[in-house]
Design a protein around this motif. Sequence first.
Motif, PDB file in Angstrom:
ATOM      1  N   LEU A 317      -5.457 -17.885 100.590  1.00  0.00           N
ATOM      2  CA  LEU A 317      -4.639 -17.035  99.734  1.00  0.00           C
ATOM      3  C   LEU A 317      -3.178 -16.996 100.154  1.00  0.00           C
ATOM      4  N   ASN A 318      -2.908 -17.287 101.408  1.00  0.00           N
ATOM      5  CA  ASN A 318      -1.529 -17.199 101.906  1.00  0.00           C
ATOM      6  C   ASN A 318      -1.240 -18.399 102.798  1.00  0.00           C
ATOM      7  N   PRO A 319      -1.172 -19.607 102.214  1.00  0.00           N
ATOM      8  CA  PRO A 319      -1.012 -20.806 103.036  1.00  0.00           C
ATOM      9  C   PRO A 319       0.356 -20.943 103.680  1.00  0.00           C
ATOM     10  N   SER A 320       1.389 -20.360 103.063  1.00  0.00           N
ATOM     11  CA  SER A 320       2.754 -20.498 103.607  1.00  0.00           C
ATOM     12  C   SER A 320       3.096 -19.292 104.442  1.00  0.00           C
ATOM     13  N   ARG A 321       3.010 -19.428 105.747  1.00  0.00           N
ATOM     14  CA  ARG A 321       3.325 -18.337 106.656  1.00  0.00           C
ATOM     15  C   ARG A 321       4.592 -18.650 107.424  1.00  0.00           C
TER      16      ARG A 321
END
Length: 343
Positions: A317-321
């Motif tokens: 859900l949040n691949p770009s950290r």
Amino acid sequence: MNDIHSIQYLRGLAASAVVCFHISEQFSGPFAVGAAGVDLFFVISGFIMWVTTVDHPVDPQRFMWRRIVRIVPLYWIVTVLTALAIFVKPQFLFGHMLSPANFFGSLLFVPIMQDGSLHPVVIQGWTLCYEMMFYVIFALALLLGERQRFAALIGVLTAMVALNLLLLRGYPFTSPLMLEFAAGIVVGRLWMEDIRLQLVLALSLVVGGFLLLMTAQMLDPEMPRVLRWGVPATLIVAGAVFAERARPFSPMALFTFFGSASYSIYIWHVLVVVVVTGIMLRLGVPPNWQPALIAFVSISLSAMLYLAIEKPLTGYLNPSRAKSIPPVGQRSGSRLPSNETKD
């Protein structure tokens, strides 16, 4: 992001303490202080939210999205499974409340109240209602500059508690527990200002905090929770992070793992404890052995669910950290906590 290792350790300790508290309660044991793991979580939450957003621009919408991705999907999964378990075997989940209003209210973090307390389908989920309220307040504060943000956060959280004492007594989202988030913010600001304490003094805060946790209940059982457990939790968090700054150390992989898995341990443990208890009874495990074995197996299984469900779900859900640390973290010579914590 790099971690402050002591924060990771405290997260794992806090989650495990809450598990042991519920098991002790199930067996009429003496470990009531384990509930203070929640207070540790609240202080840690305030600390991490401040440290991971100070000195660099953070969009409020992105901040809330990251919090929602971190908290909500797993909470909804556990809520649905808990509701199914209550529907099928209500006798195994005594004290849980399932109704259409409470089910949908729980999903939206506005569950029903019982005896003046929030009572979601996932009973330990009441703390997440406080967390989400804090995140909303913090997201709005991100519209301000750093100095104004600090004053606004402390002022709003304090004003909410004042309203509780003067006008809204019993309304949960204005509980004095909100001051624990404020305490974490204060510790976070001091830490980011590169304040340093001697190792002995920092460790004294940690030891003093744990001693207060163990003795406050005996000294005055009627003491408000924010004093009885919130103050010691603040001392422990402050002492731990400043002790690590005074004497950095290499992390232990196992403790770091349990810190990373702390949200899964916390949110899954009631369901897991019910299942593990049933297995222990079927196997005929002697009663004296059951509490410790149930705690060990339940914490271990809940941590495994972090690897099986939470970690891949959050990554999907949040691949770009964020991959960089704000310059202040480098300036302080210490490491920043992960912005993925449950807190």
